[in-house]
Scaffold this active site. Structure first.
Site, short mmCIF file in Angstrom:
data_model
loop_
_atom_site.label_atom_id
_atom_site.label_comp_id
_atom_site.label_asym_id
_atom_site.label_seq_id
_atom_site.Cartn_x
_atom_site.Cartn_y
_atom_site.Cartn_z
N ILE A 222 0.84 -1.20 0.00
CA ILE A 222 0.00 0.00 0.00
C ILE A 222 0.88 1.26 0.00
O ILE A 222 0.70 2.16 -0.82
CB ILE A 222 -0.95 -0.02 1.23
CG1 ILE A 222 -1.83 -1.27 1.21
CG2 ILE A 222 -1.79 1.25 1.27
CD1 ILE A 222 -2.73 -1.41 0.01
N CYS B 131 22.46 -19.57 -7.93
CA CYS B 131 21.40 -20.37 -7.32
C CYS B 131 21.05 -21.51 -8.27
O CYS B 131 20.50 -21.28 -9.34
CB CYS B 131 20.18 -19.51 -7.03
SG CYS B 131 18.68 -20.45 -6.66
N SER C 86 -1.58 -14.42 0.93
CA SER C 86 -1.99 -15.49 0.01
C SER C 86 -1.65 -15.21 -1.45
O SER C 86 -1.85 -16.08 -2.30
CB SER C 86 -3.50 -15.74 0.14
OG SER C 86 -3.82 -16.04 1.47
N ILE D 40 -3.06 -13.52 -3.69
CA ILE D 40 -4.25 -13.74 -4.52
C ILE D 40 -4.81 -12.41 -5.00
O ILE D 40 -4.85 -11.44 -4.26
CB ILE D 40 -5.35 -14.43 -3.67
CG1 ILE D 40 -4.89 -15.80 -3.17
CG2 ILE D 40 -6.66 -14.55 -4.45
CD1 ILE D 40 -4.60 -16.76 -4.25
N GLU E 155 10.41 3.50 6.18
CA GLU E 155 10.20 2.08 6.48
C GLU E 155 11.10 1.68 7.63
O GLU E 155 12.30 1.93 7.60
CB GLU E 155 10.50 1.24 5.23
CG GLU E 155 10.58 -0.26 5.47
CD GLU E 155 9.36 -0.83 6.17
OE1 GLU E 155 8.23 -0.53 5.74
OE2 GLU E 155 9.54 -1.57 7.17
N CYS F 17 18.99 -24.13 -7.82
CA CYS F 17 17.60 -24.59 -7.87
C CYS F 17 16.78 -23.75 -8.84
O CYS F 17 15.98 -24.27 -9.60
CB CYS F 17 16.96 -24.54 -6.49
SG CYS F 17 17.79 -25.53 -5.25
N SER G 31 -7.18 -8.51 3.99
CA SER G 31 -7.65 -9.03 2.71
C SER G 31 -8.96 -8.34 2.32
O SER G 31 -9.81 -8.14 3.17
CB SER G 31 -7.91 -10.54 2.84
OG SER G 31 -8.39 -11.04 1.64
N ILE H 137 -6.06 -2.47 6.32
CA ILE H 137 -6.02 -3.04 4.96
C ILE H 137 -5.69 -4.53 5.05
O ILE H 137 -4.59 -4.96 4.75
CB ILE H 137 -5.00 -2.29 4.07
CG1 ILE H 137 -5.14 -0.77 4.20
CG2 ILE H 137 -5.16 -2.72 2.61
CD1 ILE H 137 -6.45 -0.20 3.69
N HIS I 208 -8.26 -11.26 -5.61
CA HIS I 208 -9.64 -11.70 -5.36
C HIS I 208 -10.60 -11.05 -6.34
O HIS I 208 -10.48 -9.87 -6.63
CB HIS I 208 -10.04 -11.32 -3.93
CG HIS I 208 -9.27 -12.04 -2.88
ND1 HIS I 208 -9.59 -13.32 -2.47
CD2 HIS I 208 -8.19 -11.68 -2.16
CE1 HIS I 208 -8.74 -13.70 -1.53
NE2 HIS I 208 -7.86 -12.73 -1.33
#
Lengths: 481, 420
Positions: A13, A405, A46, A48, A32, A407, A342, A340, A50
């Site tokens: 945000i 790296c 998550s 996501i 910060e 992997c 989900s 804020i 939505h």
């Protein structure tokens, strides 16, 4: 140090708002407390997008969710952030839950969610062949998707810096004073003067508001625990799979991530006011996820877990279940962007626009900049290139030929890019979020020490000054005897 | 496109021994591709001694053991590319590799030997709740920081898992002035070699807590402590036995995983128990012309055995190359080797009936056994039986099957098992 605007909190945000404000001809600083952006909920959620059928009709949350979902692809393209529009399914396991789907469907229609559909068992199995036997049907929402939340945050921060905003990391705010039309924001790295403050401090937003005498809301952290699984589990799930929502949230979900891993979670546990740094996982939480996932996709196990982690939702106590995005009653030059939880990530692009408009009305004195750079250049990602393309890149700069790296196939060149970027990486985890070095199945076992070496070399500091994620998270002590 | 008779992926002890053996058997154009900056693999950071007792009959440090092979390589025209990472194995044995001098290379190989080694199981695989503080790392990572970079990764240490690297690091950290509080082992026995328990723990006065695990990590930024607990016979923590141990570092030595990403990419069949390829007696995988050896095939206790296994693969690759890439007629002539009752796995899993010498079958047992016989049967017939005083999962065992016996086998399946 004098600025026009101080934004507090560099989550998704705060950085998206700072980027929006960097369109205006003024001095903006983003503060910060941690060593990097995206260190709170923005890196542990998550991931996501939505569709927007969860929020109550008529709420700001509903409006910004649906708007955000439709804006996300546009912003991710502009900012070169991994995003996939894979759609979501809310899976029902009983007739009662099938009824809940209808409630969600109706709510979604009223919220303006397009193209939803309630599907039966057969269609569900076609879309998700590995779904558990008990599943009866689902609510299909094709506008849902997945996004890399920390990369969206980092990209917004980089783009804001390119457009003239300043980001001060390791600058926690511990006091704010207002006198003669000016805020005096005391931070761990000095006092910042500014005409306006925008409070995007996540779970700490109430504490920041308290500093100007605004006690209108209280936030508790609501913990959510997750498992991140190896990419080899990805073959079992195609869409974002929700279970039917309860009072505590949307239940445990199973979803691919934008990078092709599988994410399981979150749990929901309310913590007290003093636990806003508690992101410990618990055996109870992890057991709950394991038990819950069995019903959704029985084949998925946590045997191939890469890691588990926890994030905190900024939950307003006794609130109206809505985002708080408004000028403070205590000072109309101080905008709270609070509560804020989900679908905050989904709404982030819309919230940035909304706050940008709010600020424009509040401070009409600032003109738009003549030139705003709206796009962020795509970082070089060697693992995604064909052998021919890779050969071209290495020819120009051999550092892209040295894989650090194993992997994820991340090269030295990409790690150096992450360090040299605007708002560049300063610690091991910051490199990981920007490049994926250490994000794979060995979890940095091989590359961690090499990344540490490269950071020390590029930042020109001794190896034992490099941390895992800023502050006291040191990795090495003294030299051996 | 570059062309080689043999491409060896990995320049650790396995890759070096395999390449040298293939050369000795007459293979001409050989290249070793190594992802690190030097040959030697993990041996480079293993500055303790104990290497070479079986193979050289003397006690060497890791770098010394590697040096002998590096010196041998120098006497040959076997090519070596370091800092070179293989990213793909395409059909028809074409390898894609990258480094910062050649860029991206495509190499056509007649045969390939996979010798990529293994990696340590990380924390994520352990289901260990708690904070994400710095100071939790694998024992091998700590070993690199101490032995290669010259930095101490901690002062007050708890080690989870009694694998050999953990035991070695318990001693190493102690000698460097750190306090190693304890080694916790989930199982009722150690996964490490007995000699390492004696030399690294007993001699240093470090307690080994069996049937004990770490159930939580504490600390916001740097690790501040761990909660340990005893576990029951199902390896579940027993409520009420929790104990807080203050420490700034948790080292993990909880198992090794063969690094078979390339192997899987190449479509080679993997044994779910060893996590390595299924191979025949010359260590040829399910893809003709691709061989595997060393820790990428099965995790070994001793580098000496890695060397021996890799020489077998080197010889096998040479036979394949010198016969013009002739595929061993697999299916009908294959004797399957099965593991049963107490034997967890066997390597090789297949033997060609028409093989040309005795075959040693390597295996590990599932638990600690005393006065138990290792038996190999074919149908009702016992073709091998020997009593062992002690068998433990931490020590790899082997049985040799005579060439004559292989030819005479009545069925296409033999079984390795334990009998009390």
């Amino acid at each position: 140090m004098q600025y026009d605007v101080v934004v507090i909190g560099a989550g998704v945000i705060g950085t998206m708002i700072t980027r929006e404000l960097s369109k205006l001809d003024m001095k903006t600083v983003l503060l910060e407390k941690c060593g990097d952006v995206a260190m709170g909920s923005s890196k542990a959620n998550s991931a996501i997008v939505h569709a927007g059928f969860d929020a109550e009709n008529g709420t700001l949350k509903a409006k910004l969710n649906v708007e955000g979902a439709s804006l996300m692809e546009y912003y991710c393209n502009k900012l070169a952030v991994p995003y996939k529009n894979i759609g979501s399914l809310v899976v029902a396991y009983s007739q009662e839950e099938m009824t809940t789907l209808e409630v969600l469907y109706d709510r979604g229609v009223k919220n303006g969610v397009p193209d939803m559909e309630i599907i039966g068992q057969e269609k569900l199995r076609e879309m998700e062949p590995h779904i558990g036997d008990e599943a009866l049907g689902a609510l299909w929402a094709p506008t849902a998707g997945i996004v890399s939340p920390y990369e969206l945050t980092i990209a917004a921060a980089e783009n804001a810096v390119v457009n003239g905003a300043e980001i001060r990391r390791n600058s926690g705010v511990f006091d704010i004073e207002y006198k003669d039309g000016m805020f005096y924001v005391s931070t761990s790295t000095g006092v910042i003067k500014a005409k306006y403050v925008i409070n995007c401090a996540g779970v700490f937003a109430d504490k920041i508001a308290n500093m100007i005498g605004d006690t209108s809301f209280n936030i508790i952290p609501r913990k959510g625990e997750y498992y991140l699984l190896d990419k080899i589990e990805n073959k079992f799930v195609n869409h974002v799979l929700f279970q039917c929502p309860s009072a505590m949230g949307k239940g445990i979900l199973v979803t691919p991530t934008a990078h092709g891993n599988v994410l399981l979670g979150p749990t929901a546990t309310d913590l007290d006011f003093d636990s806003k740094l508690d992101v410990e996982t618990t055996s109870a939480g992890l057991d709950e996820i394991k038990a819950s996932v069995k019903r959704v996709i029985p084949q998925i196990t946590t045997r191939n877990a890469i890691t588990s982690f926890a994030g905190l939702r900024a939950h307003v106590v006794d609130g109206k279940h809505d985002f708080i995005i408004e000028p403070s009653k205590a000072n109309d030059r101080f905008i709270n962007v609070a509560g804020i939880e989900s679908p905050g990530l989904t709404a982030a692009p819309a919230i940035a626009r909304y706050v940008g408009e709010m600020f424009g009305k509040m401070a009409p004195e600032y003109e738009k900049k003549a030139e705003f750079i709206s796009t962020r250049p795509e970082p070089i990602k060697m693992a995604e290139l064909s052998p021919e393309e890779r050969a071209e890149v290495v020819k120009k700069d051999p550092r892209y030929g040295r894989i650090i790296c194993r992997c994820e196939g991340i090269t030295e060149g990409e790690i150096i890019d992450a360090i040299k970027a605007p708002c560049g990486a300063r610690d091991i985890d910051a490199v990981k979020r920007r490049t994926r070095a250490g994000m794979g199945r060995c979890q940095g076992g091989f590359c961690g020490s090499k990344v540490l070496e490269i950071l020390a070399r590029e930042l020109d500091v001794p190896m034992n000054e490099i941390t895992k994620y800023g502050n006291g998270s040191k990795i090495l002590y003294d030299k051996t005897k | 496109m570059l062309k080689y008779d043999l491409v060896v992926i990995g320049g650790g002890p396995a890759g070096m021994a395999a390449a040298l053996k293939a050369r000795e058997c007459g293979v001409q154009k050989i290249i070793i591709l190594e992802r690190a900056a030097t040959l030697g693999g993990i041996l480079e950071q293993c500055i303790h001694t104990g290497f070479g007792l079986h193979y050289f009959g003397e006690e060497l440090s890791g770098p010394e053991y590697a040096y002998r092979f590096i010196e041998e390589l120098k006497k040959t025209d076997i090519e070596v590319k370091v800092d070179t990472m293989v990213t793909d194995i395409l059909p028809d044995n074409v390898i894609v590799a990258t480094n910062n001098t050649d860029g991206v290379m495509q190499i056509q190989a007649t045969a390939i030997i996979l010798a990529m080694g293994c990696r340590e199981r990380p924390r994520g695989a352990l289901d260990m709740p708690g904070s994400r503080a710095a100071g939790v790392m694998t024992a091998g990572t700590a070993q690199k920081y101490v032995n290669i970079d010259g930095y101490m990764p901690g002062k007050k240490i708890v080690i989870l898992g009694s694998g050999d690297i953990g035991l070695i690091m318990a001693r190493r950290m102690t000698l460097e002035g750190a306090k190693v509080e304890m080694v916790c082992e989930l199982m009722p026995y150690s996964g490490g070699l007995t000699r390492n328990i004696v030399q690294c723990l007993d001699d240093m006065g470090i307690p080994l807590k069996l049937s004990c695990t770490v159930v939580k990590t504490h600390g916001l930024e740097r690790l501040e402590g761990v909660t340990i607990a005893n576990v029951d016979e199902n390896r579940r923590p027993i409520p009420g036995t929790e104990q807080y141990v203050e420490c700034d570092t948790l080292l993990l030595s909880v198992g090794l995983i063969p690094e078979n990403e390339l192997t899987r990419m190449a479509g080679i069949v993997i044994d779910p128990i060893t996590s390595g390829a299924i191979v025949d007696e010359y260590r040829q995988t399910s893809r003709p012309g691709i061989f595997a050896c060393g820790n990428v095939l099965q995790v070994h206790d001793l580098v000496d055995y890695v060397t021996q296994e890799s020489q077998i693969a080197g010889e096998g690759a040479a036979k394949y190359i010198l016969s013009g890439g002739k595929n061993n007629e697999y299916a009908e002539n294959t004797i399957r080797v099965k593991a049963e009752s107490g034997v967890r796995y066997v390597v090789p899993q297949n033997i060609n009936r028409s093989t040309d010498k005795d075959v040693k079958i390597y295996f590990r047992v599932a638990d600690v056994y005393k006065d138990t016989s290792v038996v190999v049967t074919c149908g009702d017939e016992v073709i091998y039986k020997r009593k062992k005083r002690k068998l433990a999962p931490g020590e790899m065992e082997n049985v040799a099957i005579k060439l004559d016996d292989i030819a005479k086998l009545s069925e296409n399946e033999i079984t390795v098992k334990l009998e009390v």
